[in-house]
Motif scaffolding. Structure first.
Motif, mmCIF file in Angstrom:
data_model
loop_
_atom_site.group_PDB
_atom_site.id
_atom_site.type_symbol
_atom_site.label_atom_id
_atom_site.label_comp_id
_atom_site.label_asym_id
_atom_site.label_seq_id
_atom_site.Cartn_x
_atom_site.Cartn_y
_atom_site.Cartn_z
ATOM 1 N N ASP A 42 35.669 -7.544 -27.401
ATOM 2 C CA ASP A 42 36.708 -8.564 -27.274
ATOM 3 C C ASP A 42 36.118 -9.900 -26.828
ATOM 4 N N ALA A 43 34.978 -9.838 -26.124
ATOM 5 C CA ALA A 43 34.373 -11.062 -25.601
ATOM 6 C C ALA A 43 33.698 -11.887 -26.692
ATOM 7 N N ALA A 44 33.647 -11.380 -27.930
ATOM 8 C CA ALA A 44 33.000 -12.108 -29.024
ATOM 9 C C ALA A 44 33.695 -13.431 -29.325
ATOM 10 N N GLN A 45 34.942 -13.577 -28.857
ATOM 11 C CA GLN A 45 35.670 -14.823 -29.100
ATOM 12 C C GLN A 45 35.152 -15.969 -28.233
ATOM 13 N N LEU A 46 34.405 -15.653 -27.185
ATOM 14 C CA LEU A 46 33.847 -16.708 -26.335
ATOM 15 C C LEU A 46 32.756 -17.460 -27.084
ATOM 16 N N ALA A 47 32.526 -18.712 -26.671
ATOM 17 C CA ALA A 47 31.537 -19.551 -27.359
ATOM 18 C C ALA A 47 30.729 -20.321 -26.325
ATOM 19 N N PRO A 48 29.499 -20.703 -26.664
ATOM 20 C CA PRO A 48 28.691 -21.520 -25.740
ATOM 21 C C PRO A 48 29.451 -22.768 -25.305
ATOM 22 N N GLY A 49 29.387 -23.048 -24.008
ATOM 23 C CA GLY A 49 30.108 -24.189 -23.445
ATOM 24 C C GLY A 49 31.414 -23.814 -22.779
ATOM 25 N N ASP A 50 31.959 -22.628 -23.108
ATOM 26 C CA ASP A 50 33.203 -22.170 -22.480
ATOM 27 C C ASP A 50 32.971 -21.878 -20.999
ATOM 28 N N SER A 51 34.016 -22.112 -20.198
ATOM 29 C CA SER A 51 33.991 -21.675 -18.806
ATOM 30 C C SER A 51 34.530 -20.253 -18.745
ATOM 31 N N VAL A 52 33.914 -19.434 -17.901
ATOM 32 C CA VAL A 52 34.326 -18.045 -17.802
ATOM 33 C C VAL A 52 34.145 -17.581 -16.360
ATOM 34 N N TRP A 53 35.044 -16.718 -15.901
ATOM 35 C CA TRP A 53 34.918 -16.133 -14.561
ATOM 36 C C TRP A 53 34.384 -14.704 -14.712
ATOM 37 N N LEU A 54 33.296 -14.418 -14.015
ATOM 38 C CA LEU A 54 32.673 -13.096 -14.072
ATOM 39 C C LEU A 54 32.624 -12.489 -12.676
ATOM 40 N N LYS A 55 33.045 -11.232 -12.586
ATOM 41 C CA LYS A 55 33.023 -10.543 -11.293
ATOM 42 C C LYS A 55 31.633 -9.957 -11.063
ATOM 43 N N VAL A 56 31.017 -10.363 -9.953
ATOM 44 C CA VAL A 56 29.659 -9.909 -9.631
ATOM 45 C C VAL A 56 29.603 -9.124 -8.327
ATOM 46 N N MET A 57 30.667 -9.184 -7.540
ATOM 47 C CA MET A 57 30.695 -8.500 -6.246
ATOM 48 C C MET A 57 31.611 -7.292 -6.333
ATOM 49 N N GLY A 58 31.054 -6.105 -6.077
ATOM 50 C CA GLY A 58 31.851 -4.886 -6.145
ATOM 51 C C GLY A 58 31.043 -3.681 -5.704
ATOM 52 N N GLU A 59 31.514 -2.495 -6.041
ATOM 53 C CA GLU A 59 30.874 -1.269 -5.560
ATOM 54 C C GLU A 59 29.468 -1.081 -6.115
ATOM 55 N N HIS A 60 29.158 -1.682 -7.259
ATOM 56 C CA HIS A 60 27.835 -1.525 -7.853
ATOM 57 C C HIS A 60 26.864 -2.635 -7.451
ATOM 58 N N SER A 61 27.315 -3.566 -6.634
ATOM 59 C CA SER A 61 26.432 -4.651 -6.200
ATOM 60 C C SER A 61 25.394 -4.116 -5.210
ATOM 61 N N CYS A 62 24.157 -4.611 -5.352
ATOM 62 C CA CYS A 62 23.074 -4.273 -4.422
ATOM 63 C C CYS A 62 22.643 -5.562 -3.725
ATOM 64 N N PHE A 63 22.076 -5.406 -2.519
ATOM 65 C CA PHE A 63 21.692 -6.580 -1.738
ATOM 66 C C PHE A 63 20.252 -6.427 -1.264
ATOM 67 N N TYR A 64 19.501 -7.525 -1.324
ATOM 68 C CA TYR A 64 18.063 -7.478 -1.060
ATOM 69 C C TYR A 64 17.654 -8.560 -0.060
ATOM 70 N N LYS A 65 16.846 -8.148 0.907
ATOM 71 C CA LYS A 65 16.260 -9.088 1.871
ATOM 72 C C LYS A 65 14.749 -8.913 1.804
ATOM 73 N N ASN A 66 14.027 -10.017 1.598
ATOM 74 C CA ASN A 66 12.568 -9.968 1.424
ATOM 75 C C ASN A 66 12.188 -9.001 0.295
ATOM 76 N N GLU A 67 12.977 -9.014 -0.771
ATOM 77 C CA GLU A 67 12.778 -8.229 -2.018
ATOM 78 C C GLU A 67 13.076 -6.737 -1.851
ATOM 79 N N GLU A 68 13.361 -6.271 -0.629
ATOM 80 C CA GLU A 68 13.663 -4.846 -0.402
ATOM 81 C C GLU A 68 15.170 -4.666 -0.240
ATOM 82 N N ILE A 69 15.683 -3.530 -0.735
ATOM 83 C CA ILE A 69 17.115 -3.293 -0.673
ATOM 84 C C ILE A 69 17.576 -3.142 0.760
ATOM 85 N N VAL A 70 18.757 -3.686 1.049
ATOM 86 C CA VAL A 70 19.376 -3.502 2.363
ATOM 87 C C VAL A 70 20.124 -2.180 2.338
ATOM 88 N N PRO A 71 19.776 -1.224 3.197
ATOM 89 C CA PRO A 71 20.427 0.102 3.159
ATOM 90 C C PRO A 71 21.941 0.008 3.301
#
Length: 358
Positions: free
Chosen positions: A329-358
């Motif tokens: 369905d996202a094929a209708q988007l085109a370069p230059g369009d503004s879009v909101w993308l969810k990046v924070m959620g249960e699958h997000s990982c966090f890193y400090k000094n390149e190592e994962i934060v437990p």
């Protein structure tokens, strides 16, 4: 078969002074009896050095190698009872396929009846039963490498079978067949197999446990799911996956994570140390969101690739390009369009000094 325990470091230079002087930085690692392992990483990361230390071709400059609790650090490959398969076929062209497969057993003076039985079993596993009487010189490169694999597997009493990028000379369309065959052979013979490769597909489809290496370090050991879902180091996130994990640099305080002037609340129940943190999210877990949705960022679309089964979207946030694997369905988007993308959620990982934060 043997349980292999490593506690070592190795430098080809004398008197190493800094990390860059080492081919292998200090590591402790155990390979269980009967396991299937892969050493995965880019060229020059130390994986072949590690394999050659296990085989006895290289003696570590520091530390020890134990087989079933016995110190074999200075023992030869023969004394360790190792079989090793190299990048290019190591066979006798003047011999037949059967004679090549039998050679390691004849050297150990096995009775002929047992040799014939074992050669027949290995040839059947490799689907070479119909070629046993052919001379190796007339075979294609992939068949010759199958003979090399068979010579490594033919001895049932080896401590381990070590593979150094054994599918390099194999045509791409045949590689998946041989990987599947090796996996099947491992289940049938229960040998300890250790496989060196720079190809993540080879490693993840062959091994039960994958050791990811970079710059002489083993940065993570885990299953394919471990490496994908919870990379313990940003290198693993970059290296595993196609494309790799997205990373956004931000700053964390009691309000949440601040990213280029926007603040995202942390996932429920998640606590992070204050200060600079990298957010990591796989393209597979980035999703389209309504404007100003919780956990979402506004971005500018830079590329839309419709590959039929999905759309690979590239979008830019504060100078950083993120990848998102979205439905068609996202094929209708085109370069230059503004879009909101969810990046924070249960699958997000966090890193400090390149190592994962437990």
């Amino acid at each position: 078969m043997a349980r292999i325990e490593l506690d070592l470091a190795h430098a080809y230079k004398r008197d190493p002074q800094q990390d860059s002087d080492y081919a292998l930085l200090p590591l402790k690692m155990t390979f269980d009896d009967g396991g299937a392992y892969a050493l995965l990483g880019p060229s020059g990361c130390g994986k072949t050095t590690l394999l050659n230390i296990m085989s006895g071709l290289v003696t570590p400059s520091q530390g020890s190698v134990l087989f079933d609790g016995k110190d074999v650090t200075t023992a030869s490959p023969q004394q360790r009872n190792i079989a090793q398969v190299f990048q290019f076929p190591v066979i006798y062209d003047t011999m037949t396929v059967a004679e090549n497969l039998a050679f390691p057993l004849r050297n150990r003076k096995w009775p002929q009846a047992q040799i014939n039985k074992r050669v027949g079993e290995i040839a059947e596993m490799l689907e070479m039963s119909g070629q046993l009487n052919q001379r190796a010189a007339g075979l294609a490169a992939d068949a010759k490498q199958k003979i090399s694999l068979g010579r490594g597997l033919v001895r049932p009493d080896v401590s381990a079978v070590l593979f150094d990028e054994p599918l390099t000379v194999i045509d791409p369309h045949l590689k998946w067949q041989l990987r599947r065959k090796l996996k099947q052979i491992h289940h049938e013979l229960k040998l300890t197999l250790i496989y060196v490769t720079h190809d993540q597909v080879e490693a993840l489809t062959f091994a039960d446990q994958v050791v990811v290496m970079t710059r002489g370090r083993a940065v993570q050991v885990g299953t394919a799911a471990d490496l994908f879902e919870r990379p313990s180091h940003t290198f693993v996130g970059h290296f595993i996956g196609s494309p790799g994990m997205n990373f956004l640099a931000g700053n964390v305080d009691q309000e949440g994570m601040h990213l280029a002037g926007m603040t995202l609340p942390l996932p429920s129940g998640r606590r992070l140390p204050a200060g600079e943190i990298k957010l990591g999210i796989r393209p597979e877990y980035v999703t389209l969101a309504p404007a100003h949705a919780s956990g979402a960022l506004e971005m500018k679309v830079s590329q839309v690739q419709d590959v039929g089964t999905h759309v690979m979207l590239s979008a830019v946030f504060a100078g950083t390009t993120l990848k998102a694997r979205l439905s068609s369905d996202a094929a209708q988007l085109a370069p230059g369009d503004s879009v909101w993308l969810k990046v924070m959620g249960e699958h997000s990982c966090f890193y400090k000094n390149e190592e994962i934060v437990p």
